[in-house]
Design a protein around this motif. Structure first.
Motif, PDB file in Angstrom:
ATOM      1  N   ASP A  13      44.377  -9.749 -18.670  1.00  0.00           N
ATOM      2  CA  ASP A  13      43.667 -10.610 -17.731  1.00  0.00           C
ATOM      3  C   ASP A  13      43.904 -12.073 -18.070  1.00  0.00           C
ATOM      4  O   ASP A  13      44.133 -12.431 -19.215  1.00  0.00           O
ATOM      5  CB  ASP A  13      42.162 -10.330 -17.782  1.00  0.00           C
ATOM      6  N   THR A  14      43.813 -12.892 -17.050  1.00  0.00           N
ATOM      7  CA  THR A  14      43.814 -14.336 -17.268  1.00  0.00           C
ATOM      8  C   THR A  14      42.414 -14.826 -16.956  1.00  0.00           C
ATOM      9  O   THR A  14      41.597 -14.100 -16.397  1.00  0.00           O
ATOM     10  CB  THR A  14      44.817 -15.058 -16.339  1.00  0.00           C
ATOM     11  N   ARG A  20      45.174 -11.073  -9.453  1.00  0.00           N
ATOM     12  CA  ARG A  20      46.426 -10.721 -10.100  1.00  0.00           C
ATOM     13  C   ARG A  20      46.146 -10.207 -11.501  1.00  0.00           C
ATOM     14  O   ARG A  20      45.084 -10.426 -12.062  1.00  0.00           O
ATOM     15  CB  ARG A  20      47.362 -11.916 -10.178  1.00  0.00           C
ATOM     16  N   THR A  21      47.140  -9.535 -12.038  1.00  0.00           N
ATOM     17  CA  THR A  21      47.107  -9.109 -13.425  1.00  0.00           C
ATOM     18  C   THR A  21      48.303  -9.739 -14.107  1.00  0.00           C
ATOM     19  O   THR A  21      49.422  -9.648 -13.621  1.00  0.00           O
ATOM     20  CB  THR A  21      47.175  -7.574 -13.537  1.00  0.00           C
ATOM     21  N   SER A  22      48.064 -10.373 -15.223  1.00  0.00           N
ATOM     22  CA  SER A  22      49.140 -11.037 -15.946  1.00  0.00           C
ATOM     23  C   SER A  22      49.907 -10.053 -16.805  1.00  0.00           C
ATOM     24  O   SER A  22      49.364  -9.068 -17.291  1.00  0.00           O
ATOM     25  CB  SER A  22      48.571 -12.131 -16.840  1.00  0.00           C
ATOM     26  N   LEU A  24      51.875 -10.215 -20.265  1.00  0.00           N
ATOM     27  CA  LEU A  24      51.891 -11.131 -21.392  1.00  0.00           C
ATOM     28  C   LEU A  24      52.844 -10.653 -22.482  1.00  0.00           C
ATOM     29  O   LEU A  24      53.048  -9.452 -22.669  1.00  0.00           O
ATOM     30  CB  LEU A  24      50.480 -11.238 -21.981  1.00  0.00           C
ATOM     31  N   MET A  30      52.235 -15.872 -20.920  1.00  0.00           N
ATOM     32  CA  MET A  30      52.425 -15.199 -19.648  1.00  0.00           C
ATOM     33  C   MET A  30      53.914 -15.110 -19.333  1.00  0.00           C
ATOM     34  O   MET A  30      54.627 -16.102 -19.359  1.00  0.00           O
ATOM     35  CB  MET A  30      51.703 -15.906 -18.500  1.00  0.00           C
ATOM     36  N   SER A  33      53.318 -12.116 -13.408  1.00  0.00           N
ATOM     37  CA  SER A  33      52.047 -11.570 -12.941  1.00  0.00           C
ATOM     38  C   SER A  33      52.283 -10.786 -11.672  1.00  0.00           C
ATOM     39  O   SER A  33      53.230 -11.034 -10.943  1.00  0.00           O
ATOM     40  CB  SER A  33      51.020 -12.680 -12.690  1.00  0.00           C
ATOM     41  N   GLU A  35      50.837 -10.088  -8.144  1.00  0.00           N
ATOM     42  CA  GLU A  35      49.967 -10.891  -7.290  1.00  0.00           C
ATOM     43  C   GLU A  35      50.251 -10.540  -5.832  1.00  0.00           C
ATOM     44  O   GLU A  35      51.185 -11.041  -5.229  1.00  0.00           O
ATOM     45  CB  GLU A  35      50.248 -12.368  -7.562  1.00  0.00           C
TER      46      GLU A  35
END
Length: 91
Positions: A13-14, A20-22, A24, A30, A33, A35
């Motif tokens: 998560d950001t 969106r889901t990041s 990493l 990052m 993502s 989105e």
């Protein structure tokens, strides 16, 4: 050295609270993502997990081989399987 961000990657998560889901890197940078505004958050999360799983599973395979598609990857796996079978026969 690889041209892409080193593995392992992870979905996370950001703090931006966007739909969106990041994706990493191992040092929490990052990489990308997921989105998509027309789908549910759980679909974004599932997409990110799938991307991460594929990247991590292919960590030792050069990108040019992966870009060649399944025929090249299949041939590489077949060759290595044949070598392993031969080594087992020699034991």
């Amino acid at each position: 050295m690889s041209e892409h961000t080193a593995e392992p990657w992870r979905a996370g998560d950001t703090e931006l609270h966007l739909p969106r889901t990041s994706i990493l890197s191992g040092v929490n940078r990052m990489v990308a993502s997921t989105e998509v505004y027309s789908v549910l958050a759980r679909e974004n999360e599932a997409n990110a997990r799938r991307v991460v799983a594929c990247v991590n599973a292919c960590a030792k395979i050069p990108s040019d081989i992966l870009e060649g598609g399944f025929e090249i990857v299949g041939a590489l796996l077949e060759e290595r399987t044949e070598r392993l079978d031969e080594a087992i026969r020699l034991l």
